[in-house]
Design a protein around this motif. Structure first.
Motif, short mmCIF file in Angstrom:
data_model
loop_
_atom_site.label_atom_id
_atom_site.label_comp_id
_atom_site.label_asym_id
_atom_site.label_seq_id
_atom_site.Cartn_x
_atom_site.Cartn_y
_atom_site.Cartn_z
N GLY A 135 0.79 -1.23 0.00
CA GLY A 135 0.00 0.00 0.00
C GLY A 135 0.82 1.27 0.00
O GLY A 135 0.32 2.34 0.37
N ALA A 136 2.08 1.20 -0.43
CA ALA A 136 2.94 2.39 -0.44
C ALA A 136 2.78 3.13 -1.76
O ALA A 136 2.32 2.59 -2.77
N ALA A 137 3.21 4.39 -1.76
CA ALA A 137 3.09 5.22 -2.96
C ALA A 137 4.16 4.91 -3.98
O ALA A 137 4.05 5.32 -5.14
N ILE A 138 5.22 4.23 -3.58
CA ILE A 138 6.31 3.86 -4.47
C ILE A 138 6.51 2.35 -4.41
O ILE A 138 6.01 1.70 -3.49
N PRO A 139 7.23 1.77 -5.37
CA PRO A 139 7.48 0.32 -5.33
C PRO A 139 8.12 -0.10 -4.02
O PRO A 139 8.94 0.62 -3.44
N LYS A 140 7.73 -1.27 -3.56
CA LYS A 140 8.10 -1.73 -2.22
C LYS A 140 9.60 -1.70 -1.94
O LYS A 140 10.02 -1.34 -0.83
N ALA A 141 10.41 -2.05 -2.90
CA ALA A 141 11.86 -2.14 -2.66
C ALA A 141 12.46 -0.79 -2.26
O ALA A 141 13.53 -0.74 -1.67
N PHE A 142 11.74 0.30 -2.57
CA PHE A 142 12.29 1.63 -2.31
C PHE A 142 11.65 2.31 -1.10
O PHE A 142 11.98 3.45 -0.79
N LEU A 172 23.08 -16.27 -6.71
CA LEU A 172 22.14 -16.13 -5.59
C LEU A 172 21.02 -15.21 -6.04
O LEU A 172 21.27 -14.10 -6.52
N ILE A 173 19.78 -15.67 -5.89
CA ILE A 173 18.63 -14.85 -6.26
C ILE A 173 17.89 -14.47 -4.98
O ILE A 173 17.46 -15.33 -4.22
N HIS A 174 17.75 -13.16 -4.78
CA HIS A 174 17.25 -12.66 -3.51
C HIS A 174 16.15 -11.62 -3.72
O HIS A 174 16.23 -10.80 -4.62
N ASP A 175 15.13 -11.68 -2.87
CA ASP A 175 14.08 -10.67 -2.87
C ASP A 175 14.54 -9.45 -2.09
O ASP A 175 14.89 -9.58 -0.90
N ALA A 176 14.50 -8.27 -2.70
CA ALA A 176 14.86 -7.06 -1.98
C ALA A 176 13.98 -6.86 -0.76
O ALA A 176 14.40 -6.25 0.23
N ALA A 177 12.77 -7.41 -0.80
CA ALA A 177 11.83 -7.25 0.32
C ALA A 177 12.26 -8.03 1.56
O ALA A 177 11.74 -7.79 2.65
N ARG A 178 13.20 -8.96 1.42
CA ARG A 178 13.74 -9.67 2.60
C ARG A 178 14.98 -8.91 3.09
O ARG A 178 16.09 -9.42 3.13
N ALA A 179 14.73 -7.67 3.48
CA ALA A 179 15.81 -6.71 3.71
C ALA A 179 16.61 -6.95 4.98
O ALA A 179 17.68 -6.39 5.14
N ALA A 232 8.93 -23.75 5.06
CA ALA A 232 8.75 -22.43 4.45
C ALA A 232 10.06 -22.01 3.82
O ALA A 232 11.12 -22.07 4.46
N VAL A 233 10.01 -21.62 2.57
CA VAL A 233 11.22 -21.33 1.80
C VAL A 233 11.48 -19.83 1.79
O VAL A 233 10.58 -19.01 1.64
N GLN A 234 12.76 -19.46 1.94
CA GLN A 234 13.18 -18.07 1.95
C GLN A 234 14.13 -17.80 0.78
O GLN A 234 14.33 -18.65 -0.09
N THR A 235 14.70 -16.62 0.76
CA THR A 235 15.78 -16.29 -0.17
C THR A 235 16.91 -15.66 0.64
O THR A 235 16.67 -15.18 1.76
N PRO A 236 18.16 -15.70 0.10
CA PRO A 236 18.50 -16.03 -1.28
C PRO A 236 18.47 -17.53 -1.56
O PRO A 236 18.76 -18.34 -0.68
N GLN A 237 18.12 -17.85 -2.79
CA GLN A 237 18.22 -19.21 -3.28
C GLN A 237 19.44 -19.28 -4.18
O GLN A 237 19.71 -18.36 -4.95
N GLY A 238 20.23 -20.34 -4.04
CA GLY A 238 21.50 -20.43 -4.74
C GLY A 238 21.53 -21.54 -5.78
O GLY A 238 20.98 -22.63 -5.55
N PHE A 239 22.17 -21.26 -6.92
CA PHE A 239 22.20 -22.21 -8.03
C PHE A 239 23.51 -22.12 -8.79
O PHE A 239 24.16 -21.06 -8.81
N LYS A 262 9.79 -11.85 4.57
CA LYS A 262 9.51 -10.97 3.44
C LYS A 262 8.54 -9.87 3.85
O LYS A 262 7.47 -10.15 4.41
N VAL A 263 8.90 -8.63 3.58
CA VAL A 263 8.00 -7.51 3.85
C VAL A 263 7.00 -7.44 2.70
O VAL A 263 7.36 -7.09 1.57
N THR A 264 5.76 -7.80 2.98
CA THR A 264 4.72 -7.84 1.96
C THR A 264 3.55 -6.92 2.30
O THR A 264 3.04 -6.22 1.42
N THR A 265 3.12 -6.91 3.54
CA THR A 265 1.95 -6.16 3.97
C THR A 265 2.35 -5.10 5.00
O THR A 265 3.47 -5.14 5.54
N PRO A 266 1.46 -4.17 5.32
CA PRO A 266 1.79 -3.16 6.34
C PRO A 266 2.19 -3.75 7.68
O PRO A 266 3.07 -3.21 8.36
N ILE A 267 1.60 -4.87 8.08
CA ILE A 267 1.97 -5.46 9.37
C ILE A 267 3.40 -6.01 9.33
O ILE A 267 4.12 -5.99 10.34
#
Length: 247
Positions: A17-24, A108-115, A166-173, A220-225
């Protein structure tokens, strides 16, 4: 062998629900993508970082990372590049992979939201691939009871959670395996499979995926909570670069 991190930051993250993309979105003064890039540097195992951003956020992302000192490879020891991601996560990863030069590498592939992912966990994933595993994911035990439901929402089964993770990131290959799986996926006309993460793509491509211990801080930061939780457990101080990772 080189270790290259792809940090996915091209999504919109509308559920936050942010005004900008979540990663920022800023978490106590520092954006999620800055914190994720800093964690990769602090892991002391990553040789290069590629940040996947949407074209409309490229200039903003470059300025943000530059002001944080994260684009100064002479200071950090790790070059950081930006490239355009795609409309879906799989498109972004495939775009990032195509920028990597020839030769074998660990990706390594990582979600920026897992800051808040600890650098030690990042190192743990990378080292397991370096030790010979073709695909690695960090996991945590599932504590909730999980129900399987049908299209009408009626419960049809209760999987044994002892075998669930429950799977997290980074995932490595290994780069060669990941490239081959992506090539097959984007060439496939099979509408019955959608890659929800990179590990599922490897499973689909018949590459064994092994697990290592995850970390609760890698949520992962997904929702306001989720953002409220992150603010609660994050120190006011800016994250320090060049920390020695704990494992």
């Amino acid at each position: 062998m080189r270790v290259i991190a792809l940090v996915a930051a091209a999504g919109r993250g509308t559920r936050l629900g942010a005004a900008i993309p979540k990663a920022f979105v800023r978490l106590r003064g520092r954006s999620l993508v800055e914190r994720s890039v800093a964690a990769m540097i602090n892991s002391a195992v990553v040789d290069e970082i590629i940040v996947l951003v949407s074209p409309d956020m490229e200039d903003y992302a470059e300025e943000l990372l530059d002001q944080a000192g994260l684009l100064d490879a002479a200071a950090t020891g790790v070059p950081v590049h930006l490239t355009h991601g795609g409309g879906e996560r799989a498109d972004s990863v495939w775009a990032g992979l195509r920028t990597i030069s020839a030769g074998e590498a660990v990706v390594l592939i990582h979600d920026a939201a897992r800051a808040l992912t600890p650098p030690g966990m990042i190192a743990r994933v990378a080292r397991r691939v370096l030790e010979g595993a073709p695909a690695v994911v960090p996991v945590l035990p599932v504590t909730d009871t999980i129900k399987q439901v049908d299209g009408a929402g009626v419960v049809v089964g209760t999987p044994d959670r002892a075998g669930l993770r429950a799977v997290q990131t980074p995932q490595g290959f290994l780069l060669s395996n990941l490239r081959a799986a992506n090539e097959a996926y984007f060439a496939s006309a099979d509408p019955g499979f959608v890659a929800t993460d990179d590990a599922s793509l490897m499973e689909w491509h018949s590459v064994p995926v092994v697990t290592v211990q995850g970390d609760p801080m890698a949520f992962k930061v997904t929702t306001p909570i989720d953002m409220t939780l992150a603010r609660t457990i994050t120190d006011e101080a800016e994250p320090t670069i060049f920390e020695v990772p704990s494992d």
